[in-house]
Scaffold this active site. Structure first.
Site, PDB file in Angstrom:
ATOM      1  N   LYS A 101       0.834  -1.213   0.000  1.00 36.35           N
ATOM      2  CA  LYS A 101       0.000   0.000   0.000  1.00 36.35           C
ATOM      3  C   LYS A 101       0.863   1.254   0.000  1.00 36.35           C
ATOM      4  O   LYS A 101       0.337   2.370  -0.036  1.00 36.35           O
ATOM      5  CB  LYS A 101      -0.945  -0.019   1.195  1.00 36.35           C
ATOM      6  CG  LYS A 101      -1.989  -1.137   1.087  1.00 36.35           C
ATOM      7  CD  LYS A 101      -2.969  -1.130   2.247  1.00 36.35           C
ATOM      8  CE  LYS A 101      -3.997  -2.248   2.075  1.00 36.35           C
ATOM      9  NZ  LYS A 101      -4.967  -2.294   3.195  1.00 36.35           N
TER      10      LYS A 101
ATOM     11  N   HIS B 229     -15.860 -19.821  -0.056  1.00 38.14           N
ATOM     12  CA  HIS B 229     -14.912 -20.774   0.509  1.00 38.14           C
ATOM     13  C   HIS B 229     -15.177 -22.138  -0.102  1.00 38.14           C
ATOM     14  O   HIS B 229     -16.104 -22.311  -0.905  1.00 38.14           O
ATOM     15  CB  HIS B 229     -15.027 -20.818   2.034  1.00 38.14           C
ATOM     16  CG  HIS B 229     -14.392 -19.649   2.716  1.00 38.14           C
ATOM     17  ND1 HIS B 229     -13.028 -19.437   2.725  1.00 38.14           N
ATOM     18  CD2 HIS B 229     -14.929 -18.601   3.405  1.00 38.14           C
ATOM     19  CE1 HIS B 229     -12.748 -18.322   3.384  1.00 38.14           C
ATOM     20  NE2 HIS B 229     -13.882 -17.796   3.803  1.00 38.14           N
TER      21      HIS B 229
ATOM     22  N   ASN C 272     -18.653 -23.450  -0.604  1.00 41.13           N
ATOM     23  CA  ASN C 272     -19.437 -22.769  -1.635  1.00 41.13           C
ATOM     24  C   ASN C 272     -19.106 -23.289  -3.028  1.00 41.13           C
ATOM     25  O   ASN C 272     -19.992 -23.464  -3.867  1.00 41.13           O
ATOM     26  CB  ASN C 272     -19.183 -21.262  -1.576  1.00 41.13           C
ATOM     27  CG  ASN C 272     -19.411 -20.687  -0.198  1.00 41.13           C
ATOM     28  OD1 ASN C 272     -18.476 -20.226   0.443  1.00 41.13           O
ATOM     29  ND2 ASN C 272     -20.646 -20.724   0.290  1.00 41.13           N
ATOM     30  N   TYR C 273     -17.823 -23.553  -3.271  1.00 38.27           N
ATOM     31  CA  TYR C 273     -17.415 -24.027  -4.598  1.00 38.27           C
ATOM     32  C   TYR C 273     -17.942 -25.439  -4.850  1.00 38.27           C
ATOM     33  O   TYR C 273     -18.358 -25.774  -5.966  1.00 38.27           O
ATOM     34  CB  TYR C 273     -15.892 -23.981  -4.747  1.00 38.27           C
ATOM     35  CG  TYR C 273     -15.280 -22.691  -4.249  1.00 38.27           C
ATOM     36  CD1 TYR C 273     -15.939 -21.465  -4.427  1.00 38.27           C
ATOM     37  CD2 TYR C 273     -14.058 -22.677  -3.573  1.00 38.27           C
ATOM     38  CE1 TYR C 273     -15.391 -20.285  -3.944  1.00 38.27           C
ATOM     39  CE2 TYR C 273     -13.510 -21.500  -3.101  1.00 38.27           C
ATOM     40  CZ  TYR C 273     -14.184 -20.315  -3.280  1.00 38.27           C
ATOM     41  OH  TYR C 273     -13.639 -19.146  -2.792  1.00 38.27           O
TER      42      TYR C 273
ATOM     43  N   ASP D 287     -10.508 -26.245  -2.671  1.00 39.46           N
ATOM     44  CA  ASP D 287      -9.249 -25.575  -2.365  1.00 39.46           C
ATOM     45  C   ASP D 287      -8.050 -26.351  -2.890  1.00 39.46           C
ATOM     46  O   ASP D 287      -7.086 -25.757  -3.392  1.00 39.46           O
ATOM     47  CB  ASP D 287      -9.091 -25.414  -0.846  1.00 39.46           C
ATOM     48  CG  ASP D 287      -9.966 -24.306  -0.281  1.00 39.46           C
ATOM     49  OD1 ASP D 287     -10.564 -23.553  -1.068  1.00 39.46           O
ATOM     50  OD2 ASP D 287     -10.048 -24.203   0.959  1.00 39.46           O
TER      51      ASP D 287
END
Length: 404
Positions: free
Chosen positions: A87, A151, A154-155, A185
């Site tokens: 940043k 996550h 969900n996939y 994942d």
């Protein structure tokens, strides 16, 4: 087996990777590359860094020593750690200087974040046209769900796989079971990127042109949900949960409870294996019905279940020990780690005082490189920058400014 002489390093020695990922998918992908000899520089922010450092049953907050979690340690071996504040303009400049000599960059932010930071693919490609830039996300860089959070669960849900996981009891209201293997994942976010990245690296070596590798974990799960696809194409919709060929819908392929509430896995799909199983059980009458469905299939499954339920698991292990018919005990992980086959394959290793799994591949030309423990946060910041040509005075200035 071969007695081929082992070569030093690994097959990916000389490959430099900048890893901006956190938690599970990206770190596992880059760990596999590090195990193969690649130099992986894990880049974390100057705040919390990778959240995995403080996650799990041995989380850092509960550790008197203040060390990193077991979870972090078993997915980040063989890496270097650089803390960098992206940043700040000086942090972005430092990253871009490192990226000029990188072969691969991994990131797992939501779409567009790296561009806003000033470190996106087009920016890096302008000075390093051979770079392979891999973005791992839940839903990909395009489509109406691209920017949504998600996550593993969900996939699996969106890909249609979660609907297929569970046992069949005839009740449509039975809930899907959540697997304790993060399929999205790991299959989608760790292994699938390796295929795309290594293909792109080979292409870059040949052509001088890198590539942007867009990996959606949902896509990867969907692309491998093959048997539900077969059933859907054949019948217009998938089989009920737990009722397909490989989910327990036939007698010869399923999980059966023993008398001690342990389980036996029966995978006797081929007729020769099923016949052997029936012979060992002295039930030749069941031999014609290994792949039976409907009423006949349920009858045979019930008969087999009643028979197996009469004895404890140890009994069945002894019975089937000398018979090659795809019948195995359902082990707990602590038992698996001591199993003679796992021990013979040297799949459990100690790295930096932490027990973990060894790489799941054996290369005849290269040994598994001497593994180093997961790095402490920022442990290699100065060394990484020095290797990239940063003079000591500039490194000191970056420290003073809180950039590293």
């Amino acid at each position: 087996m071969t007695d081929q002489a082992k070569l030093p390093g690994g097959p990916l020695k000389g490959l430099r990777i900048l890893d901006l990922t956190r938690l599970l998918p990206g770190p596992v992908a880059t760990m596999h590359l590090a195990d193969l000899g690649a130099e992986v520089i894990k880049i974390e922010d100057t705040g919390a860094g990778d959240y995995a450092r403080a996650m799990g049953p041995d989380e850092r907050a509960a550790s008197p020593a203040g060390g990193d979690s077991l979870f972090f340690r078993i997915v980040n071996r063989n890496k270097k750690s650089l803390r960098l504040d992206l940043k700040q303009a000086a942090g972005v400049e430092a990253f871009l200087r490192l990226a000029r000599d990188a072969d691969v960059i991994f990131e797992s932010f939501r779409p567009g974040v790296v561009d806003k930071l000033g470190i996106g693919y087009e920016t890096v490609r302008a000075t390093n046209p051979r770079v392979v830039y891999c973005a791992i996300t839940g839903y990909g860089q395009t489509g109406p769900w691209a920017e949504l959070a998600g996550h593993d669960l969900n996939y699996l849900a969106i890909s249609g796989l979660l609907d297929q996981i569970g046992t069949h009891d005839g009740a449509s209201s039975a809930a899907p079971a959540i697997p304790n293997l993060q399929i999205g994942d790991l299959l989608g976010g760790a292994l699938t990127p390796l295929l795309g990245v290594l293909a792109a690296v080979i292409g870059a070596k040949a052509t001088g042109h890198g590539s942007y590798v867009d990996v959606a974990m949902t896509d990867a799960v969907l692309a491998h949900t093959l048997f539900p696809l077969v059933t859907t194409l054949a019948h217009g919709r998938p089989a009920p949960r737990g009722a397909d060929l490989l989910t327990g819908g036939v007698p010869c392929y399923g999980v059966y409870r023993c008398a001690d509430d342990r389980y036996l896995a029966v995978g006797a799909l081929e007729p020769k294996f099923w016949v052997r199983l029936c012979t060992v059980l002295d039930r030749p009458d069941l031999a014609p019905f290994g792949l039976a469905t409907g009423t006949e299939g349920r009858r045979v499954k019930n008969d087999l279940a009643a028979l197996i339920a009469m004895q404890p698991l140890a009994h069945w292990e002894t019975v089937f020990a000398g018979t090659d018919c795809c019948v195995t005990p359902v082990l707990r992980l602590d038992e698996t780690m001591k199993h003679p086959q796992i021990v013979a394959r040297e799949m459990v290793a100690e790295v930096g005082g932490t027990t973990q799994f060894a790489p799941p591949f054996k290369l005849s030309a290269w040994p598994w490189m001497a593994a180093t423990a997961a790095p402490k946060s920022g442990a290699d910041s100065d060394a990484v920058l020095a290797d990239a040509g940063f003079p000591e005075i500039e490194i000191a200035a970056l420290h003073d400014a809180g950039v590293i």
